[in-house]
Enzyme design. Structure first.
Site, PDB file in Angstrom:
ATOM      1  N   GLU A   1      35.770   1.088  36.858  1.00 37.53           N
ATOM      2  CA  GLU A   1      36.262   1.301  35.504  1.00 37.53           C
ATOM      3  C   GLU A   1      35.039   1.674  34.661  1.00 37.53           C
ATOM      4  OE1 GLU A   1      38.213  -2.068  33.703  1.00 37.53           O
ATOM      5  OE2 GLU A   1      38.644  -0.930  31.882  1.00 37.53           O
TER       6      GLU A   1
ATOM      7  N   ARG B   1      33.582 -10.683  47.102  1.00 35.71           N
ATOM      8  CA  ARG B   1      32.588 -10.014  46.277  1.00 35.71           C
ATOM      9  C   ARG B   1      31.216 -10.618  46.534  1.00 35.71           C
ATOM     10  NH1 ARG B   1      32.975  -9.468  40.584  1.00 35.71           N
ATOM     11  NH2 ARG B   1      35.119  -8.883  40.946  1.00 35.71           N
TER      12      ARG B   1
ATOM     13  N   LYS C   1      30.013  -7.317  34.233  1.00 34.78           N
ATOM     14  CA  LYS C   1      29.716  -6.375  33.158  1.00 34.78           C
ATOM     15  C   LYS C   1      29.781  -7.054  31.794  1.00 34.78           C
ATOM     16  CE  LYS C   1      32.408  -3.321  35.268  1.00 34.78           C
ATOM     17  NZ  LYS C   1      33.325  -2.216  35.485  1.00 34.78           N
TER      18      LYS C   1
HETATM   19  P1  ATP Z   1      32.858  -6.746  36.741  1.00 35.82           P
HETATM   20  O1  ATP Z   1      33.487  -8.044  37.124  1.00 35.82           O
HETATM   21  O2  ATP Z   1      31.391  -6.732  36.886  1.00 35.82           O
HETATM   22  O3  ATP Z   1      33.323  -6.215  35.430  1.00 35.82           O
HETATM   23  P2  ATP Z   1      34.763  -5.098  38.003  1.00 35.82           P
HETATM   24  O4  ATP Z   1      35.377  -5.534  39.273  1.00 35.82           O
HETATM   25  O5  ATP Z   1      35.585  -5.244  36.788  1.00 35.82           O
HETATM   26  O6  ATP Z   1      33.340  -5.758  37.868  1.00 35.82           O
HETATM   27  P3  ATP Z   1      35.083  -2.330  38.476  1.00 35.82           P
HETATM   28  O7  ATP Z   1      34.466  -1.197  37.773  1.00 35.82           O
HETATM   29  O8  ATP Z   1      36.528  -2.542  38.323  1.00 35.82           O
HETATM   30  O9  ATP Z   1      34.278  -3.622  38.051  1.00 35.82           O
HETATM   31  O10 ATP Z   1      34.679  -2.342  40.012  1.00 35.82           O
HETATM   32  C1  ATP Z   1      34.698  -1.238  40.854  1.00 35.82           C
HETATM   33  C2  ATP Z   1      34.752  -1.742  42.255  1.00 35.82           C
HETATM   34  O11 ATP Z   1      33.614  -2.559  42.551  1.00 35.82           O
HETATM   35  C3  ATP Z   1      35.965  -2.608  42.495  1.00 35.82           C
HETATM   36  O12 ATP Z   1      36.573  -2.193  43.706  1.00 35.82           O
HETATM   37  C4  ATP Z   1      35.420  -4.002  42.578  1.00 35.82           C
HETATM   38  O13 ATP Z   1      36.187  -4.781  43.419  1.00 35.82           O
HETATM   39  C5  ATP Z   1      34.013  -3.770  43.117  1.00 35.82           C
HETATM   40  N1  ATP Z   1      33.105  -4.847  42.727  1.00 35.82           N
HETATM   41  C6  ATP Z   1      32.829  -5.294  41.483  1.00 35.82           C
HETATM   42  N2  ATP Z   1      32.000  -6.347  41.517  1.00 35.82           N
HETATM   43  C7  ATP Z   1      31.712  -6.581  42.815  1.00 35.82           C
HETATM   44  C8  ATP Z   1      30.911  -7.535  43.519  1.00 35.82           C
HETATM   45  N3  ATP Z   1      30.216  -8.477  42.873  1.00 35.82           N
HETATM   46  N4  ATP Z   1      30.849  -7.452  44.873  1.00 35.82           N
HETATM   47  C9  ATP Z   1      31.528  -6.512  45.518  1.00 35.82           C
HETATM   48  N5  ATP Z   1      32.306  -5.589  44.928  1.00 35.82           N
HETATM   49  C10 ATP Z   1      32.411  -5.615  43.599  1.00 35.82           C
HETATM   50 MG    MG Z   2      37.628  -4.365  37.113  1.00 31.65          MG
END
Ligand code: ATP
Ligand code: MG
Length: 569
Positions: free
Chosen positions: A35, A261, A271
């Site tokens: 995102e 994760r 983020k």
């Molecule tokens: P955040 O919690 O940091 O905001 P998010 O999951 O909302 O992260 P996205 O931009 O939606 O961020 O993530 C893109 C991809 O990265 C998704 O498939 C998510 O599952 C993966 N991802 C995010 N954080 C991790 C992590 N700590 N380890 C592995 N994969 C991750």
């Molecule tokens: Mg997300």
């Protein structure tokens, strides 16, 4: 082509192998769906390596898809940085760059299809009412009066939602599934909401926006994704993911697979937290070298090779766990150890005067640039009567086993001579050490030493007349693991948090050493070039450098606690 991922294992590869064995001949197609509401972090690197790595290892494809269905938090600044970071990590989406917002019309058309087939309805309960009616884990939800409206009424209301006739929050489109389902996600979840907000790509074209759980499976399907890999918190959403695809009658459906994760000890990886640090001015920006963002660790000097190696080694698991940051640093050292040229710099200089060395003489000593790579060659290092050594390499009253310089003790200067310390010259008023008076032994020149002398220590040095002044930036963890406050681990981010929920910042996370001196070879260094400063660690020239004053970030010290722990085992 390898079908096995090295390192700690990958259960997703096993799933792929099994479905292949059962006759599924579809080409593996994955996607990385960020995102664009912030910069990527090390956790995302795991997901990128996993998705692009599975495609690479299985002769498949991996798309980059911006999951940009929420207009309020997203921005093109983030879109650009995300693409830069993925490329830097070494992956390529070729011509497969997609935006979920490109599918807005299709999402809408499919929603009308759900309404027409009686699988979705418009509900005008408020968000708070919907929440109450949804029930709890112990109690089933209640069906609301809108649930049995006619298709005509639902279609009319949905179209008027789209036309902008209703204010934000006044109505939603809901899936008609099962208000008694033990899975709360299946109790008639919201598919669409009204949001009069401009979108970074579609502007004011839409005032209704689809929810993630509705948009994601459709996006996957439209792109021909076979394996939709996401993190564990979406496990309970999988039935809804499947429901959407089945309700729309899609064949060749993508399969959602969840993995754990990445959590790194003492590291913030959300983020939301990272943005707060930037907005509150706790760091200099998203690419502050202390940040766990990819642009942060890039500026700190980590290499893409090290990050990929790290992701390989930690593997992919189904259970949440915490990875020791020492492993990541170990990967960085391994990569840089082979690559980085060795040079000398002094961070806390203390002057040495060689009283028996001719006043106006300068020698140019030839010293190798890499101990294991003769092809890297050597450079000339000026040597003269006045030198600087590291303050820590001298002890006026040496403790036991201190094999460096002390009054009456001898030490070798790297690539030069053995010196003997005779006298400590101090400021009579303050007692501060001004210089060490030493003698050098001309018969001990490195490479042609026939003196038979043996010393236990070799230290680095810089010629006083030729030293290049620079600023060294030394980093520690941004977060502090403190024993004096109740610290818990945030299950979502893996970060250490104080009992009031706020991360504890380390006041010493950045130390600047403005009086540092380097050998003149470093005057030619370019921004982004990495070196090993002998005995001090790996450093990278930072973009804050000016002509007069270069800035070097310490990437990582040389002390490898991971390798040490591994040896012990
Ligand atoms: P955040 O919690 O940091 O905001 P998010 O999951 O909302 O992260 P996205 O931009 O939606 O961020 O993530 C893109 C991809 O990265 C998704 O498939 C998510 O599952 C993966 N991802 C995010 N954080 C991790 C992590 N700590 N380890 C592995 N994969 C991750
Ligand atoms: Mg997300």
């Amino acid at each position: 082509m390898s079908t096995e991922i090295s390192g700690a294992g990958n259960f997703i590869q096993t799933i792929i192998n099994e479905s292949r064995a059962q006759g599924d001949q579809r080409r593996i197609h994955t996607r990385f769906p960020p995102e664009p509401n912030g910069y990527l972090h090390i956790g995302h690197a795991k997901s990128i390596c996993l998705n692009f790595g599975l495609a690479r290892d299985n002769d498949g494809l991996c798309n980059l898809r911006f999951d940009d269905t929420n207009p309020t938090k997203e921005d093109t600044e983030y879109v650009d940085s995300i693409m830069e970071d993925i490329r830097w990590l070494g992956f390529d989406w070729e011509d497969r760059l997609f935006y979920a917002s490109d599918y807005f019309q299709k999402f809408y058309d499919y929603a009308e299809q759900l309404i027409r087939s009686g699988k979705a309805y418009v509900c005008s309960h408020s968000p708070a009412e919907i929440k109450i009616l949804r029930g709890t884990l112990k109690e089933p939800g209640q069906e609301c009066g809108h649930r049995n409206q006619s298709v005509e009424v639902n279609l009319d209301l949905f179209r008027r939602m789209k036309a902008g006739e209703f204010p934000d929050g006044s109505m939603v489109l809901r899936a008609k599934i099962d208000m008694a389902s033990p899975n709360l996600n299946m109790r008639d979840p919201v598919l669409y909401r009204i949001l009069h907000a401009a979108h970074h790509r579609t502007g004011d074209a839409w005032c209704i926006y689809p929810m993630y759980d509705y948009a994601h499976p459709i996006s996957d399907y439209l792109e021909g994704i076979t394996h939709s890999i996401c993190t564990l918190e979406f496990e309970d959403h999988r039935p809804l993911y499947d429901w959407v695809l089945i309700a729309l009658g899609f064949e060749n459906r993508p399969r959602q697979i969840e993995f754990a994760r990445l959590n790194l000890t003492n590291t913030l990886m959300s983020k939301r937290f990272l943005r707060a640090l930037v907005e509150e001015g706790k760091v200099s920006g998203w690419d502050d070298p202390r940040m766990s963002t990819l642009c942060g660790v890039r500026r700190l000097g980590y290499t893409p090779e090290a990050l990929r190696d790290f992701c390989d080694r930690i593997g992919v698991a189904k259970a949440n766990s915490m990875v020791d940051k020492a492993l990541l640093e170990h990967c960085v050292r391994e990569d840089l150890g082979a690559k980085a040229l060795r040079v000398m710099a002094v961070l806390k200089p203390i002057k040495v005067i060689l009283t028996n060395y001719p006043e106006d003489q300068t020698e140019h000593l030839d010293i190798e640039l890499h101990p294991d790579r003769p092809e890297a060659g050597s450079r000339q290092v000026p040597f003269g009567r006045e030198l600087y050594i590291e303050e820590d390499d001298f002890m006026e009253e040496p403790m036991k086993k201190f094999f460096r310089l002390a009054p009456g003790q001898e030490v070798r200067l790297k690539g030069a001579y053995i010196i003997h310390c005779h006298e400590v010259v101090k400021d009579p008023d303050t007692g501060e050490i001004l210089a060490l008076h030493c003698t050098y032994d001309p018969d001990t020149k490195s490479g042609s030493d026939h003196s038979g002398k043996k010393v236990k220590g070799t230290i680095h040095w810089v010629s006083a007349d030729h030293g290049l002044p620079f600023t060294a930036r030394l980093y520690e963890d941004l977060l502090l693991a403190r024993e004096d406050v109740a610290v818990t681990i945030d299950p979502e981010t893996g970060a250490e948090i104080e009992s009031d929920g706020k991360p504890v910042l380390n006041p010493n996370s950045l130390t600047e050493r403005n009086g540092s001196l380097a050998e003149p070879y470093l005057a030619e260094a370019k921004v982004g070039e990495r070196f090993q400063f002998l005995r001090l660690g790996y450093f990278i020239k930072d973009r804050d450098s000016s002509m007069e004053r270069p800035v070097f970030n310490r990437i990582v010290s040389l002390k490898d606690s991971w390798a040490k722990a591994e040896k012990k085992q």
